[in-house]
Design a protein around this motif. Structure first.
Motif, PDB file in Angstrom:
ATOM      1  N   CYS A  80      -4.941  -3.146   2.343  1.00 55.36           N
ATOM      2  CA  CYS A  80      -5.589  -3.635   1.139  1.00 55.36           C
ATOM      3  C   CYS A  80      -5.634  -5.148   1.168  1.00 55.36           C
ATOM      4  O   CYS A  80      -4.815  -5.806   1.822  1.00 55.36           O
ATOM      5  CB  CYS A  80      -4.889  -3.133  -0.127  1.00 55.36           C
ATOM      6  N   TRP A 123     -10.473  -2.727   0.695  1.00 62.48           N
ATOM      7  CA  TRP A 123      -9.733  -1.910   1.643  1.00 62.48           C
ATOM      8  C   TRP A 123     -10.367  -2.046   3.018  1.00 62.48           C
ATOM      9  O   TRP A 123     -11.595  -1.979   3.150  1.00 62.48           O
ATOM     10  CB  TRP A 123      -9.711  -0.435   1.228  1.00 62.48           C
ATOM     11  N   ILE A 156     -13.765   3.421  -4.403  1.00 63.48           N
ATOM     12  CA  ILE A 156     -12.795   2.388  -4.709  1.00 63.48           C
ATOM     13  C   ILE A 156     -12.764   2.154  -6.214  1.00 63.48           C
ATOM     14  O   ILE A 156     -13.800   2.154  -6.883  1.00 63.48           O
ATOM     15  CB  ILE A 156     -13.094   1.077  -3.948  1.00 63.48           C
ATOM     16  N   ARG A 183     -10.516  -0.143  -9.439  1.00 60.75           N
ATOM     17  CA  ARG A 183      -9.549  -1.186  -9.758  1.00 60.75           C
ATOM     18  C   ARG A 183      -9.093  -1.035 -11.197  1.00 60.75           C
ATOM     19  O   ARG A 183      -9.891  -0.738 -12.092  1.00 60.75           O
ATOM     20  CB  ARG A 183     -10.106  -2.589  -9.494  1.00 60.75           C
ATOM     21  N   SER A 240      -5.408  -1.659  -7.015  1.00 64.13           N
ATOM     22  CA  SER A 240      -6.592  -1.143  -6.351  1.00 64.13           C
ATOM     23  C   SER A 240      -6.307   0.255  -5.818  1.00 64.13           C
ATOM     24  O   SER A 240      -5.212   0.516  -5.315  1.00 64.13           O
ATOM     25  CB  SER A 240      -7.006  -2.069  -5.208  1.00 64.13           C
ATOM     26  N   MET A 295     -11.095  -6.987  -4.790  1.00 62.98           N
ATOM     27  CA  MET A 295     -10.116  -6.111  -4.177  1.00 62.98           C
ATOM     28  C   MET A 295     -10.828  -5.289  -3.111  1.00 62.98           C
ATOM     29  O   MET A 295     -11.918  -4.781  -3.353  1.00 62.98           O
ATOM     30  CB  MET A 295      -9.470  -5.177  -5.195  1.00 62.98           C
ATOM     31  N   GLU A 335       0.837  -1.191   0.000  1.00 63.82           N
ATOM     32  CA  GLU A 335       0.000   0.000   0.000  1.00 63.82           C
ATOM     33  C   GLU A 335       0.876   1.247   0.000  1.00 63.82           C
ATOM     34  O   GLU A 335       1.993   1.240   0.513  1.00 63.82           O
ATOM     35  CB  GLU A 335      -0.916   0.054   1.231  1.00 63.82           C
ATOM     36  N   CYS A 347      -2.769   0.158  -4.023  1.00 65.96           N
ATOM     37  CA  CYS A 347      -2.303  -1.159  -3.615  1.00 65.96           C
ATOM     38  C   CYS A 347      -2.015  -1.987  -4.855  1.00 65.96           C
ATOM     39  O   CYS A 347      -2.844  -2.059  -5.763  1.00 65.96           O
ATOM     40  CB  CYS A 347      -3.367  -1.848  -2.763  1.00 65.96           C
TER      41      CYS A 347
END
Length: 118
Positions: free
Chosen positions: A97, A38, A71, A73, A80, A36, A6, A22
């Protein structure tokens, strides 16, 4: 081998923003996670889910961060991101993460400190 790292944490004033990222630091490993996520852990508290994104882009957020955190990806980069806006002192925690493999095995990063204070 998978090793998640991270970055992006730090000290920020209330109302400020941070973006966490991440990724798998082992660029030689081909790894496409299913989910993915957090998570965060504040002093004296258990680790809690902050945000999750599935392989199809479906997201899930903790009620405490809805409307403030987003968030993302990047599948080609297997990365992520967590965009955190309008940060509050209550957001202070170590953020971790997590990548979930299709086997349902979870990989965790080492954590990055986020401190929200005047």
């Amino acid at each position: 081998q998978v090793h998640l790292v991270e970055s992006g944490g730090g000290l920020v004033q209330p109302g400020g923003s941070l973006r966490l990222s991440c990724l798998n630091s082992d660029s030689g490993t081909i790894f496409s996670p299913k989910d993915m996520g957090w998570y965060r852990q504040a002093p004296g508290k258990q680790r809690e889910l902050v945000a999750l994104i599935g392989s199809g882009g479906t997201t899930n957020y903790a009620d405490s961060v809805k409307g403030r955190f987003t968030i993302f990806r990047d599948n080609p980069k297997h990365t992520s991101y967590l965009q955190m806006n309008n940060l509050k002192p209550e957001d202070t925690a170590v953020y971790y993460c997590k990548f979930r493999a299709w086997s349902s095995f979870d990989y965790w990063g080492q954590g990055t400190q986020v401190t929200v204070s005047s």
